[in-house]
Design a protein around this motif. Sequence first.
Motif, PDB file in Angstrom:
ATOM      1  N   ILE A 165     -12.302 -48.850   3.634  1.00 24.44           N
ATOM      2  CA  ILE A 165     -11.828 -48.055   2.497  1.00 24.44           C
ATOM      3  C   ILE A 165     -10.499 -47.402   2.866  1.00 24.44           C
ATOM      4  N   ALA A 199      -8.401 -44.293   1.357  1.00 27.89           N
ATOM      5  CA  ALA A 199      -8.314 -43.187   0.405  1.00 27.89           C
ATOM      6  C   ALA A 199      -6.848 -42.806   0.283  1.00 27.89           C
ATOM      7  N   THR A 252      -2.811 -44.532  -5.525  1.00 26.37           N
ATOM      8  CA  THR A 252      -3.182 -45.906  -5.188  1.00 26.37           C
ATOM      9  C   THR A 252      -2.075 -46.901  -5.532  1.00 26.37           C
ATOM     10  N   GLU A 277     -11.053 -51.966  -0.693  1.00 24.81           N
ATOM     11  CA  GLU A 277     -11.358 -50.860  -1.608  1.00 24.81           C
ATOM     12  C   GLU A 277     -10.304 -49.766  -1.466  1.00 24.81           C
ATOM     13  N   LYS A 280      -9.422 -46.001  -2.841  1.00 19.13           N
ATOM     14  CA  LYS A 280     -10.055 -44.847  -3.482  1.00 19.13           C
ATOM     15  C   LYS A 280      -9.009 -43.758  -3.699  1.00 19.13           C
ATOM     16  N   SER A 281      -8.921 -43.240  -4.904  1.00 14.12           N
ATOM     17  CA  SER A 281      -7.974 -42.173  -5.197  1.00 14.12           C
ATOM     18  C   SER A 281      -8.473 -40.851  -4.626  1.00 14.12           C
ATOM     19  N   VAL A 299     -14.380 -35.945  -4.189  1.00 16.46           N
ATOM     20  CA  VAL A 299     -14.387 -37.264  -3.558  1.00 16.46           C
ATOM     21  C   VAL A 299     -14.830 -37.196  -2.096  1.00 16.46           C
ATOM     22  N   GLU A 348     -18.467 -38.210  -1.070  1.00 19.24           N
ATOM     23  CA  GLU A 348     -18.711 -39.652  -1.180  1.00 19.24           C
ATOM     24  C   GLU A 348     -18.167 -40.388   0.038  1.00 19.24           C
ATOM     25  N   LEU A 349     -16.968 -40.004   0.479  1.00 22.21           N
ATOM     26  CA  LEU A 349     -16.385 -40.643   1.654  1.00 22.21           C
ATOM     27  C   LEU A 349     -17.174 -40.309   2.916  1.00 22.21           C
ATOM     28  N   ARG A 373     -20.076 -42.651   3.141  1.00 17.85           N
ATOM     29  CA  ARG A 373     -19.664 -43.976   3.598  1.00 17.85           C
ATOM     30  C   ARG A 373     -19.403 -43.977   5.110  1.00 17.85           C
TER      31      ARG A 373
END
Length: 267
Positions: free
Chosen positions: A25, A27, A31, A47, A49-50, A59, A62-63, A66
């Motif tokens: 990912i 971030a 983007t 992927e 991710k903004s 956010v 969520e990161l 992961r």
Amino acid sequence: MVATPIGNLEDLTFRAADVLKSVQIIAAEDTRRTAVLLAHIGHRAPELKSLHEHNETAVAPELLQRLRRGDDVALVSDAGTPQVNDPGFNLVSSAYAAGLTIVPLPGASALTTLLSVSPLPSQPFQFVGFLASKAGARAAQLDLMLASTSATVFLESPKRVRATLKYLAEKNIVRPIVIGRELTKKFESIYVGSAAQLLAQLDDEPRGEFICLLSADSQVQGSLDEHHVLCALLKELPPAQAARLGAAICGARKSAMYDLALQLGQV
């Protein structure tokens, strides 16, 4: 934490390119701009991710999930080094608290780029980011910079850079200033002189990105008083913003400055 070019895409390090190609990912603050950088190194991220100042709090959890699952995440800002006047604090502090590994990949930064070419005394220095957009608060910040024994590096909007220089010129400030415009880009320019001299060199409607260094003045005595700083800033700004700017100017903890701002607001 991957530093990205501030202009010239060739300034991306080999290590940064390898990491961006290997993580699951990326971030990114924007983007679209990151996609341009990835295309430059011939990579399409699995992927994107903004993550920016308005959504970082939402956010980051969520990161973190992961990361706990074993994914590698690279954080990049629009340009330069994450957390240096760019997003990243919430994610880094949360990852640190969770015992996760945080790896810095150094690289471009407008701050160090300007300091590297400055012919003026710049040690010690303080970095305050963008100056306030409101004239009164900006004037208070500039007055505090002039009262400091340290050099001050700040960012300025092309819409306000002439107003900032005009304020200093009208106060008959002769301390030299270095301005970097569009650093590492096609129309890179570096100006050195007094505020009045720089006003004469800049276009009436300047364009680009500006970073400025107000040189140190060894004749200034004393230190900045946090109460004085906040009182000045609170005349123009809400407590949270005044605390953030006051902490940057005084080198104090933001939380402590915010508590003091609330106390002063009740007086």
